[in-house]
Design a protein around this motif. Structure first.
Motif, PDB file in Angstrom:
ATOM      1  N   ASP A  12       8.360  -3.544   1.884  1.00  0.00           N
ATOM      2  CA  ASP A  12       7.257  -2.818   1.646  1.00  0.00           C
ATOM      3  C   ASP A  12       7.617  -1.656   0.646  1.00  0.00           C
ATOM      4  O   ASP A  12       7.092  -1.169  -0.417  1.00  0.00           O
ATOM      5  CB  ASP A  12       6.763  -2.084   2.832  1.00  0.00           C
ATOM      6  CG  ASP A  12       5.704  -1.072   2.591  1.00  0.00           C
ATOM      7  OD1 ASP A  12       4.411  -1.370   2.275  1.00  0.00           O
ATOM      8  OD2 ASP A  12       5.761   0.149   3.093  1.00  0.00           O
ATOM      9  N   LEU A  13       8.735  -1.107   0.917  1.00  0.00           N
ATOM     10  CA  LEU A  13       9.325  -0.088  -0.047  1.00  0.00           C
ATOM     11  C   LEU A  13       9.477  -0.505  -1.514  1.00  0.00           C
ATOM     12  O   LEU A  13       9.190   0.269  -2.498  1.00  0.00           O
ATOM     13  CB  LEU A  13      10.428   0.640   0.519  1.00  0.00           C
ATOM     14  CG  LEU A  13      10.040   1.653   1.912  1.00  0.00           C
ATOM     15  CD1 LEU A  13      11.526   1.783   2.346  1.00  0.00           C
ATOM     16  CD2 LEU A  13       9.537   2.910   1.482  1.00  0.00           C
TER      17      LEU A  13
ATOM     18  N   SER B  79       5.857  -1.507  -8.392  1.00  0.00           N
ATOM     19  CA  SER B  79       4.718  -1.339  -8.797  1.00  0.00           C
ATOM     20  C   SER B  79       4.890  -0.122  -9.775  1.00  0.00           C
ATOM     21  O   SER B  79       4.192  -0.062 -10.681  1.00  0.00           O
ATOM     22  CB  SER B  79       3.759  -1.549  -7.818  1.00  0.00           C
ATOM     23  OG  SER B  79       3.565  -2.465  -7.218  1.00  0.00           O
ATOM     24  N   SER B  80       5.478   1.012  -9.399  1.00  0.00           N
ATOM     25  CA  SER B  80       5.528   2.175 -10.086  1.00  0.00           C
ATOM     26  C   SER B  80       6.174   2.334 -11.147  1.00  0.00           C
ATOM     27  O   SER B  80       5.995   2.704 -12.003  1.00  0.00           O
ATOM     28  CB  SER B  80       6.159   3.216  -8.947  1.00  0.00           C
ATOM     29  OG  SER B  80       6.264   4.720  -9.505  1.00  0.00           O
TER      30      SER B  80
ATOM     31  N   GLN C 210       8.180  -2.960  -3.074  1.00  0.00           N
ATOM     32  CA  GLN C 210       7.027  -3.433  -3.600  1.00  0.00           C
ATOM     33  C   GLN C 210       6.480  -2.263  -4.278  1.00  0.00           C
ATOM     34  O   GLN C 210       5.940  -2.345  -5.410  1.00  0.00           O
ATOM     35  CB  GLN C 210       6.332  -4.333  -2.775  1.00  0.00           C
ATOM     36  CG  GLN C 210       6.698  -5.622  -2.506  1.00  0.00           C
ATOM     37  CD  GLN C 210       5.771  -6.296  -1.479  1.00  0.00           C
ATOM     38  OE1 GLN C 210       5.073  -5.920  -0.418  1.00  0.00           O
ATOM     39  NE2 GLN C 210       5.477  -7.795  -1.622  1.00  0.00           N
ATOM     40  N   GLN C 211       6.415  -1.141  -3.311  1.00  0.00           N
ATOM     41  CA  GLN C 211       5.977   0.178  -4.000  1.00  0.00           C
ATOM     42  C   GLN C 211       6.739   0.634  -5.195  1.00  0.00           C
ATOM     43  O   GLN C 211       6.251   1.062  -6.247  1.00  0.00           O
ATOM     44  CB  GLN C 211       5.833   1.108  -3.024  1.00  0.00           C
ATOM     45  CG  GLN C 211       5.002   0.956  -1.711  1.00  0.00           C
ATOM     46  CD  GLN C 211       4.942   2.014  -0.896  1.00  0.00           C
ATOM     47  OE1 GLN C 211       4.516   3.104  -1.161  1.00  0.00           O
ATOM     48  NE2 GLN C 211       5.360   1.481   0.202  1.00  0.00           N
TER      49      GLN C 211
ATOM     50  N   LEU D  38      12.010   5.614  -4.080  1.00  0.00           N
ATOM     51  CA  LEU D  38      10.368   5.474  -4.203  1.00  0.00           C
ATOM     52  C   LEU D  38       9.905   6.994  -4.540  1.00  0.00           C
ATOM     53  O   LEU D  38       9.173   6.919  -5.692  1.00  0.00           O
ATOM     54  CB  LEU D  38      10.004   5.036  -2.715  1.00  0.00           C
ATOM     55  CG  LEU D  38       8.368   5.034  -2.931  1.00  0.00           C
ATOM     56  CD1 LEU D  38       7.811   4.237  -3.980  1.00  0.00           C
ATOM     57  CD2 LEU D  38       7.869   4.679  -1.506  1.00  0.00           C
TER      58      LEU D  38
ATOM     59  N   LEU E 120       7.692   7.483  -8.011  1.00  0.00           N
ATOM     60  CA  LEU E 120       6.299   8.241  -8.031  1.00  0.00           C
ATOM     61  C   LEU E 120       6.271   9.444  -8.873  1.00  0.00           C
ATOM     62  O   LEU E 120       5.205   9.276  -9.467  1.00  0.00           O
ATOM     63  CB  LEU E 120       5.851   8.207  -6.662  1.00  0.00           C
ATOM     64  CG  LEU E 120       5.846   7.080  -5.784  1.00  0.00           C
ATOM     65  CD1 LEU E 120       5.323   7.570  -4.045  1.00  0.00           C
ATOM     66  CD2 LEU E 120       4.852   6.241  -6.217  1.00  0.00           C
TER      67      LEU E 120
END
Length: 212
Positions: free
Chosen positions: A163-164, A170-171, A166-167, A76, A80
């Motif tokens: 949760d991780l 999206s990124s 999905q982030q 992640l 990012l």
């Protein structure tokens, strides 16, 4: 720094350096003489993940899942950072290559977390197969780390992993959209491969439906 592909959130060191998995040419550690913060952070995360993988070699579900969560957090942060650099206008073939590499790691992780054998794209492949201990009422007689065979069923992501993931999704999705604005990348084979890989990862993790 080109030699450090994986950028980190914060130092998580403290453990000694266990026996690390072999590092491929595409995953070179920073120069030992490099005292930059990024190099130091890389070493902290590498030590931490090496220790998690060593702990998971016994095939215990808790240790395997801890390693998977650690890899998701590491992935992640790199996603990012790549997204932020792309938003700042760094859009070229090297960025496309990094994006494709991260997507391959993401697909590996989604497969591992849903109990599937996957080819290793990172340095810390799970040494055992995860299974959902609550997915069956039958007694489990399999060896630790071996997923029970249930035709037509696959693990669902736990809440932390979902949760991780999905982030991360999206990124990476935004990064691809930004890179598509670069004329020579929009219809390239690398863009098509990356888009297909991201779609496969989302399907493996059931991210598009928001299912855990």
């Amino acid at each position: 720094m080109d030699s450090i592909r994986r950028k980190l959130v914060s130092p998580l060191g403290g453990q000694g350096w266990p026996q690390p998995p072999a590092r491929t040419p595409d995953h070179k550690p920073p120069d030992e003489n490099d005292s930059s913060p990024l190099a130091s952070e890389y070493q902290d995360w590498a030590r931490w993940l090496d220790a998690l993988r060593l702990a998971a070699e016994g095939g215990q579900m808790g240790a395997l899942r801890a390693l998977a969560h650690g890899k998701l957090r590491f992935l992640l942060r790199r996603c990012l950072l790549l997204r932020d650099n792309t938003m700042l206008g760094i859009r070229h073939h090297a960025q496309m290559g990094k994006t494709g590499s991260l997507i391959r790691e993401f697909e590996q992780l989604m497969g591992e977390l849903t109990g599937r054998p996957m080819p290793a794209e990172d340095e810390w492949p799970l040494p055992g197969r995860l299974y959902d201990a609550g997915s069956s009422t039958t007694a489990d007689s399999s060896a630790p780390g071996e997923r029970r065979r249930q035709p037509g069923r696959q693990n669902r992501l736990d809440a932390v992993s979902l949760d991780l993931a999905q982030q991360i999704h999206s990124s990476l999705q935004l990064t691809l959209r930004l890179l598509q604005q670069h004329g020579s990348l929009a219809g390239s084979a690398s863009m098509q491969d990356a888009s297909a890989g991201l779609a496969r990862a989302a399907t493996l993790g059931k991210l598009q439906q928001g299912e855990a």
